[in-house]
Enzyme design. Sequence first.
Site, PDB file in Angstrom:
ATOM      1  N   GLY A  14       4.786   9.681 -14.513  1.00 36.42           N
ATOM      2  CA  GLY A  14       5.470  10.672 -13.643  1.00 36.42           C
ATOM      3  C   GLY A  14       4.484  11.608 -13.287  1.00 36.42           C
ATOM      4  N   SER A  15       2.948  11.562 -13.428  1.00 46.04           N
ATOM      5  CA  SER A  15       2.217  12.675 -12.963  1.00 46.04           C
ATOM      6  C   SER A  15       2.299  13.114 -11.710  1.00 46.04           C
ATOM      7  CB  SER A  15       0.821  12.492 -13.503  1.00 46.04           C
ATOM      8  OG  SER A  15       0.214  11.409 -12.735  1.00 46.04           O
ATOM      9  N   ASN A 109       5.162   6.077  -0.023  1.00 45.24           N
ATOM     10  CA  ASN A 109       4.489   5.663  -1.415  1.00 45.24           C
ATOM     11  C   ASN A 109       3.028   6.226  -1.255  1.00 45.24           C
ATOM     12  OD1 ASN A 109       4.171   3.957  -3.918  1.00 45.24           O
ATOM     13  ND2 ASN A 109       2.788   2.607  -2.440  1.00 45.24           N
ATOM     14  N   HIS A 111      -0.415   5.092  -3.057  1.00 44.74           N
ATOM     15  CA  HIS A 111      -1.113   4.117  -3.583  1.00 44.74           C
ATOM     16  C   HIS A 111      -2.552   4.278  -3.926  1.00 44.74           C
ATOM     17  CE1 HIS A 111      -2.091  -0.378  -4.228  1.00 44.74           C
ATOM     18  NE2 HIS A 111      -3.348  -0.024  -3.518  1.00 44.74           N
ATOM     19  N   ASP A 147       2.256  -2.705   0.302  1.00 47.95           N
ATOM     20  CA  ASP A 147       1.249  -1.715   0.636  1.00 47.95           C
ATOM     21  C   ASP A 147       0.642  -1.831   2.086  1.00 47.95           C
ATOM     22  OD1 ASP A 147       1.510  -0.837  -2.095  1.00 47.95           O
ATOM     23  OD2 ASP A 147      -0.015  -2.213  -2.669  1.00 47.95           O
ATOM     24  N   ALA A 175      -7.080  13.413  -7.015  1.00 44.83           N
ATOM     25  CA  ALA A 175      -7.073  13.313  -5.748  1.00 44.83           C
ATOM     26  C   ALA A 175      -5.469  13.092  -4.935  1.00 44.83           C
ATOM     27  CB  ALA A 175      -7.802  12.676  -4.920  1.00 44.83           C
ATOM     28  N   GLU A 176      -4.826  12.132  -6.105  1.00 46.96           N
ATOM     29  CA  GLU A 176      -3.533  12.144  -5.573  1.00 46.96           C
ATOM     30  C   GLU A 176      -2.576  13.029  -5.762  1.00 46.96           C
ATOM     31  OE1 GLU A 176      -1.813   8.306  -7.772  1.00 46.96           O
ATOM     32  OE2 GLU A 176      -3.713   7.658  -8.047  1.00 46.96           O
TER      33      GLU A 176
HETATM   34  C1  GRF Z   1      -0.472   6.164  -9.596  1.00 48.36           C
HETATM   35  O1  GRF Z   1      -1.870   5.816  -9.717  1.00 48.36           O
HETATM   36  C2  GRF Z   1       0.149   5.938  -8.264  1.00 48.36           C
HETATM   37  O2  GRF Z   1      -0.732   6.134  -6.922  1.00 48.36           O
HETATM   38  C3  GRF Z   1       0.580   4.258  -8.322  1.00 48.36           C
HETATM   39  O3  GRF Z   1       1.109   4.312  -9.556  1.00 48.36           O
HETATM   40  C4  GRF Z   1       0.431   5.537 -10.359  1.00 48.36           C
HETATM   41  C5  GRF Z   1       1.575   6.349 -11.041  1.00 48.36           C
HETATM   42  O4  GRF Z   1       1.112   7.331 -11.925  1.00 48.36           O
HETATM   43  N1  GRF Z   1       1.607   4.060  -7.344  1.00 48.36           N
HETATM   44  P1  GRF Z   1       2.104   8.346 -12.367  1.00 48.36           P
HETATM   45  O5  GRF Z   1       3.287   7.902 -12.843  1.00 48.36           O
HETATM   46  O6  GRF Z   1       2.420   9.109 -10.947  1.00 48.36           O
HETATM   47  O7  GRF Z   1       1.371   9.322 -13.178  1.00 48.36           O
END
Ligand code: GRF
Length: 196
Positions: A14-15, A109, A111, A147, A175-176
């Site tokens: 859940g980061s 989503n 990815h 995806d 980056a996410e």
């Molecule tokens: C992330 O890398 C996301 O892009 C992918 O799954 C991972 C989830 O990580 N879909 P977190 O649970 O958000 O830390």
Amino acid sequence: MGRLKVGVLISGRGSNLQALLDACADPAFPAEIALVISNVAAAEGLDRAAKAGVATLAIDHKDFPDRESFDAKMDEALRAAGIELVCLAGFMRLLSTGFVEGWRGRMINIHPSLLPAFKGLHTHAQALAAGVAEHGCTVHWVTPALDDGPAILQGRVPVLAGDTVETLAARVLEAEHRLYPEALRLIARDSSLRSE
Ligand code: GRF
């Protein structure tokens, strides 16, 4: 106008959910997280949501005879909570076509690759094996094919000499955490998604 009501589906750490919770903690942010659902009761992300004062629900897919009935339970909970947009954030279950169609244009989503490159799992290993100079992440609309939906935003990072799956994954994850709140902000500014 009220803030866009968001439901987040998770399975683990859940980061990315945390990045969204942090963004939504600012009252000026145009979205709020109203419900977090996990298919894994022990998911760390459920604790993160609870700490932020957000309603949580664990729905174990193993309690349902098939994918459709599990998805129907999630759908019911999301609609009962008045959710207007669903964010998948590390949700590790394939979704049924019916569920995806029911939330078409209202589900996104994140990815960990620059789609359309490296769909599916193990994207960082795929990127290293392909020898690309640049890697990253994509926030995209969810469509029935995995995806595959239209991209909303992408975040790019360099692949550096000596990178391992772990170092590259850590760079992409940073980056996410910037990209997902930014994409949510863009979408939430679009009032057409709001039900009021
Ligand atoms: C992330 O890398 C996301 O892009 C992918 O799954 C991972 C989830 O990580 N879909 P977190 O649970 O958000 O830390």
